[in-house]
Structure formats: C-alpha cells, structure tokens
Design an enzyme around this catalytic site. Structure first.
Site, PDB file in Angstrom:
ATOM      1  N   GLU A   1      -7.248 -73.101 -74.832  1.00  0.00           N
ATOM      2  CA  GLU A   1      -8.008 -72.013 -74.300  1.00  0.00           C
ATOM      3  C   GLU A   1      -6.834 -71.370 -73.489  1.00  0.00           C
ATOM      4  O   GLU A   1      -5.695 -71.861 -73.285  1.00  0.00           O
ATOM      5  CB  GLU A   1      -9.122 -72.898 -73.271  1.00  0.00           C
ATOM      6  CG  GLU A   1      -8.421 -73.733 -72.197  1.00  0.00           C
ATOM      7  CD  GLU A   1      -8.538 -75.158 -72.603  1.00  0.00           C
ATOM      8  OE1 GLU A   1      -9.170 -75.753 -73.526  1.00  0.00           O
ATOM      9  OE2 GLU A   1      -7.531 -75.915 -72.213  1.00  0.00           O
ATOM     10  N   CYS A   2      -7.519 -70.204 -72.943  1.00  0.00           N
ATOM     11  CA  CYS A   2      -6.590 -69.382 -72.117  1.00  0.00           C
ATOM     12  C   CYS A   2      -7.313 -69.005 -71.091  1.00  0.00           C
ATOM     13  O   CYS A   2      -8.643 -68.395 -71.425  1.00  0.00           O
ATOM     14  CB  CYS A   2      -6.156 -68.327 -73.133  1.00  0.00           C
ATOM     15  SG  CYS A   2      -5.036 -67.074 -72.264  1.00  0.00           S
ATOM     16  N   VAL A   3      -6.950 -69.190 -69.965  1.00  0.00           N
ATOM     17  CA  VAL A   3      -7.804 -68.867 -68.665  1.00  0.00           C
ATOM     18  C   VAL A   3      -7.003 -67.792 -67.814  1.00  0.00           C
ATOM     19  O   VAL A   3      -5.721 -68.081 -67.531  1.00  0.00           O
ATOM     20  CB  VAL A   3      -8.177 -70.104 -67.866  1.00  0.00           C
ATOM     21  CG1 VAL A   3      -8.773 -69.943 -66.706  1.00  0.00           C
ATOM     22  CG2 VAL A   3      -8.429 -71.027 -68.750  1.00  0.00           C
TER      23      VAL A   3
END
Length: 126
Positions: free
Chosen positions: A105-107
C-alpha cells in the site's frame, strides 16, 4: 524466537528500534528513509534519487540475512506528496519482477522522520 537484525550498510536507527526482526521465516524490516550510510548524508536531490536510496537500504538489510527482493511479501510506502507517486512507483518497481512483486500500500502522510519525502517498510519470507 525473535532474532534482531542490523546491517552496517544501512543507516543506524534513530530511535529505540532495530533494522529488522526475524521470527522464523519472516523478516519484518523497519521503515527506511533516504539516508546514505556510506557518505553519512541524507539524500534530497529529488524523489527518484530518494526512493532509490530507500530501496538500497532495504536491499542491504535483506542481504544481511541472505534474502533479496524476491523474498518480499509486503511493503508499505509512506510519501509526503501523492503527486510524486508515479516517480516513486517507477523506481520501486524497478527492483521487482512483476510476477513476484509483493503486496503493498502507499499512504500519503503529512510528515516523516528528518522531513524526508519517502519511507518504506517491508516484510519478507524465506
């Protein structure tokens, strides 16, 4: 039983943590920032260079226990500006084969340690 892993080729932790902890076949790698241990400098010459340094730090920790990016099963990317996602994704992706790339994931976050623009943590398995 957990085993503490540290690499002389990755930046020294800046808090009460280690580079990684191995439990059985799993390796949990702490978030890495774009600090070059060899030159003792923070890389801030652009998001591509910063991401490359982060990936090289992760690579150094993986190699400490005889693993490679092929062993990565999960990654988390923290970035300060989602507008830079495509550049980060391109550099990050160059370290993996599509068929063995990990889940991730990329936050977007408001701030990261040392005011860097990208930090990546990872889980790997033998």
């Amino acid at each position: 039983m957990k085993k503490i892993i540290n690499s002389s080729k990755a930046p020294s932790p800046i808090g009460p943590y280690n580079h990684a902890v191995q439990v059985g076949d799993l390796l949990f790698i702490s978030g890495q920032i774009p600090f070059d241990q060899a030159t003792e400098t923070l890389i801030d010459s652009g998001i591509a260079d910063e991401t490359k340094q982060v990936m090289e730090n992760l690579k150094a920790i993986l190699s400490e226990v005889g693993m490679t990016f092929e062993n990565a099963v999960k990654a988390t990317i923290f970035i300060r500006d989602m507008e830079q996602f495509s550049i980060i994704n391109e550099v990050y992706g160059s370290y993996f084969k599509q068929e063995t790339a990990p889940a991730r994931e990329c936050v977007q976050v408001s701030k990261l340690p040392r005011n860097v623009n990208v930090e990546i943590s990872m889980i790997a398995s033998k």
